[in-house]
Design a protein around this motif. Sequence first.
Motif, PDB file in Angstrom:
ATOM      1  N   SER A  52      44.296  28.411  51.095  1.00  0.00           N
ATOM      2  CA  SER A  52      44.926  29.392  50.207  1.00  0.00           C
ATOM      3  C   SER A  52      44.462  30.784  50.619  1.00  0.00           C
ATOM      4  O   SER A  52      43.709  30.954  51.583  1.00  0.00           O
ATOM      5  N   THR A  53      44.915  31.792  49.896  1.00  0.00           N
ATOM      6  CA  THR A  53      44.519  33.170  50.183  1.00  0.00           C
ATOM      7  C   THR A  53      44.664  34.002  48.917  1.00  0.00           C
ATOM      8  O   THR A  53      45.107  33.504  47.873  1.00  0.00           O
ATOM      9  N   ILE A  54      44.267  35.260  49.015  1.00  0.00           N
ATOM     10  CA  ILE A  54      44.320  36.198  47.892  1.00  0.00           C
ATOM     11  C   ILE A  54      45.298  37.306  48.245  1.00  0.00           C
ATOM     12  O   ILE A  54      45.349  37.759  49.388  1.00  0.00           O
ATOM     13  N   CYS A  55      46.059  37.742  47.264  1.00  0.00           N
ATOM     14  CA  CYS A  55      47.087  38.766  47.465  1.00  0.00           C
ATOM     15  C   CYS A  55      46.749  40.014  46.661  1.00  0.00           C
ATOM     16  O   CYS A  55      46.047  39.946  45.642  1.00  0.00           O
ATOM     17  N   GLY A  56      47.274  41.145  47.100  1.00  0.00           N
ATOM     18  CA  GLY A  56      47.126  42.370  46.326  1.00  0.00           C
ATOM     19  C   GLY A  56      47.665  42.233  44.914  1.00  0.00           C
ATOM     20  O   GLY A  56      47.170  42.878  43.977  1.00  0.00           O
ATOM     21  N   SER A  57      48.680  41.379  44.727  1.00  0.00           N
ATOM     22  CA  SER A  57      49.217  41.156  43.381  1.00  0.00           C
ATOM     23  C   SER A  57      48.172  40.543  42.462  1.00  0.00           C
ATOM     24  O   SER A  57      48.164  40.813  41.254  1.00  0.00           O
ATOM     25  N   ASP A  58      47.276  39.709  43.025  1.00  0.00           N
ATOM     26  CA  ASP A  58      46.192  39.146  42.219  1.00  0.00           C
ATOM     27  C   ASP A  58      45.270  40.253  41.711  1.00  0.00           C
ATOM     28  O   ASP A  58      44.781  40.214  40.573  1.00  0.00           O
ATOM     29  N   LEU A  59      45.031  41.253  42.560  1.00  0.00           N
ATOM     30  CA  LEU A  59      44.205  42.378  42.138  1.00  0.00           C
ATOM     31  C   LEU A  59      44.905  43.190  41.057  1.00  0.00           C
ATOM     32  O   LEU A  59      44.265  43.687  40.119  1.00  0.00           O
ATOM     33  N   HIS A  60      46.235  43.338  41.169  1.00  0.00           N
ATOM     34  CA  HIS A  60      46.991  44.025  40.118  1.00  0.00           C
ATOM     35  C   HIS A  60      46.857  43.282  38.790  1.00  0.00           C
ATOM     36  O   HIS A  60      46.703  43.903  37.732  1.00  0.00           O
ATOM     37  N   ILE A  61      46.928  41.956  38.829  1.00  0.00           N
ATOM     38  CA  ILE A  61      46.758  41.161  37.602  1.00  0.00           C
ATOM     39  C   ILE A  61      45.382  41.415  37.005  1.00  0.00           C
ATOM     40  O   ILE A  61      45.236  41.642  35.791  1.00  0.00           O
ATOM     41  N   LEU A  62      44.355  41.403  37.851  1.00  0.00           N
ATOM     42  CA  LEU A  62      42.990  41.599  37.357  1.00  0.00           C
ATOM     43  C   LEU A  62      42.783  42.997  36.775  1.00  0.00           C
ATOM     44  O   LEU A  62      41.922  43.194  35.913  1.00  0.00           O
ATOM     45  N   LYS A  63      43.568  43.959  37.241  1.00  0.00           N
ATOM     46  CA  LYS A  63      43.485  45.312  36.675  1.00  0.00           C
ATOM     47  C   LYS A  63      44.205  45.422  35.330  1.00  0.00           C
ATOM     48  O   LYS A  63      44.094  46.440  34.641  1.00  0.00           O
ATOM     49  N   LEU A 110      40.151  29.242  40.279  1.00  0.00           N
ATOM     50  CA  LEU A 110      39.885  30.646  39.979  1.00  0.00           C
ATOM     51  C   LEU A 110      40.745  31.040  38.766  1.00  0.00           C
ATOM     52  O   LEU A 110      41.972  31.049  38.850  1.00  0.00           O
ATOM     53  N   VAL A 111      40.106  31.354  37.662  1.00  0.00           N
ATOM     54  CA  VAL A 111      40.802  31.561  36.392  1.00  0.00           C
ATOM     55  C   VAL A 111      40.692  33.019  35.960  1.00  0.00           C
ATOM     56  O   VAL A 111      39.608  33.621  35.997  1.00  0.00           O
ATOM     57  N   TYR A 112      41.817  33.580  35.547  1.00  0.00           N
ATOM     58  CA  TYR A 112      41.890  34.941  35.004  1.00  0.00           C
ATOM     59  C   TYR A 112      41.503  34.904  33.524  1.00  0.00           C
ATOM     60  O   TYR A 112      42.055  34.120  32.750  1.00  0.00           O
ATOM     61  N   HIS A 113      40.556  35.761  33.145  1.00  0.00           N
ATOM     62  CA  HIS A 113      40.078  35.798  31.765  1.00  0.00           C
ATOM     63  C   HIS A 113      40.357  37.130  31.077  1.00  0.00           C
ATOM     64  O   HIS A 113      39.714  37.458  30.088  1.00  0.00           O
TER      65      HIS A 113
END
Length: 363
Positions: free
Chosen positions: A35-46, A4-7
């Motif tokens: 693995s799992t997803i964290c709220g911090s990942d959503l902050h990065i995507l924002k 899963l890559v951040y663009h």
Amino acid sequence: MKALVYHGPGQRGWDTVADPTIIDPTDIVVRIDTSTICGSDLHILKGDVPETKPGTVLGHEAVGTVQALGAGVSTVAAGDRVLLSCVSACGRCRFCKEGRYGQCLGGGGWIFGHTIDGLQAEFARVPFADNSVFAVPEDLSDEQVLFLSDILPTAYEVGVLNGRVSPGDVVAIVGAGPVGLAAILTARLYTPGRIVAIDLSDSRLKSARQFGADTTINNGHEDARAQVMELTDGLGADVALEAVGVHDTFELACELIRPGGHVANIGVHGHAATLHLERLWTRDVTITTGLVDTNTIPQLLKLVSDGRLDPTVFATHHFSLEDTMAAYDTFADAAKTAALKVVLEGAQGRGSAQELVTAGAVA
């Protein structure tokens, strides 16, 4: 491999990327089993975390199996199943020697999915392996330990311990998302007198009651401050934990606290919040912030092994690792999906505790 890559803000993809390799002697390469997803990942995507550059593999929580080792690794071997801490520790710098691994000066700290490629992938390189992974007891499933990578130690260390929760305390937790629920779960280890959960979502408040909150308040249509004051004879909460990461919730936590109380900020803030010193300066209030150090993972692992802590209650949705894009959609729309934590299962994951019992791995 796939990852899963951040663009860039609002953009992500399930892409083919280069396989990880050993770079430093203290590295290992692991196959990601769960693995799992964290709220911090959503902050990065924002776009709230500018240090994370486009092209970075996201994720900082996982259980995996060691595939390859650098020459300097001595505490794990190929084939070992390990819990990967969300915080890496060089083990040599001033802060690591103090147990403050989140502040590591030697190249560690929060780096997975932040400044280096992370763990929402088929394989991952893990720096400083001797100090940053934990052997998983054979009788525990991946799901029983997965949330000890981040969410449980974060709530426990940055919230409960920094807030100095004590027996009999009134503890107000602002935000009943996954971190707030983890704070409820770990605060109960200290037998507080009352836990008050505050959120805008009735479904999350229902979860808060299931996790052990004594009182729930929907501050979308209820006056949280007035209710907390009524519960405490006008004094305010002994401890207030902020578990969202926006200015309104931080300011509310400061309004709920009694003189001499502790406000512990757990949430990830991407924007400024006002500190109302004009109201707080005479009240002897202690305010703490922090990044998790994960130095309590061994303690939490023992509590899980002894049956005193059950992190599996966080797992509301399960996806295969290759369906991580769909898992993000579900996790990000928690108001509709009621998702707490999603579990991303690789082909070799160890599944749930019940599956281990069925397979004969647990007596």
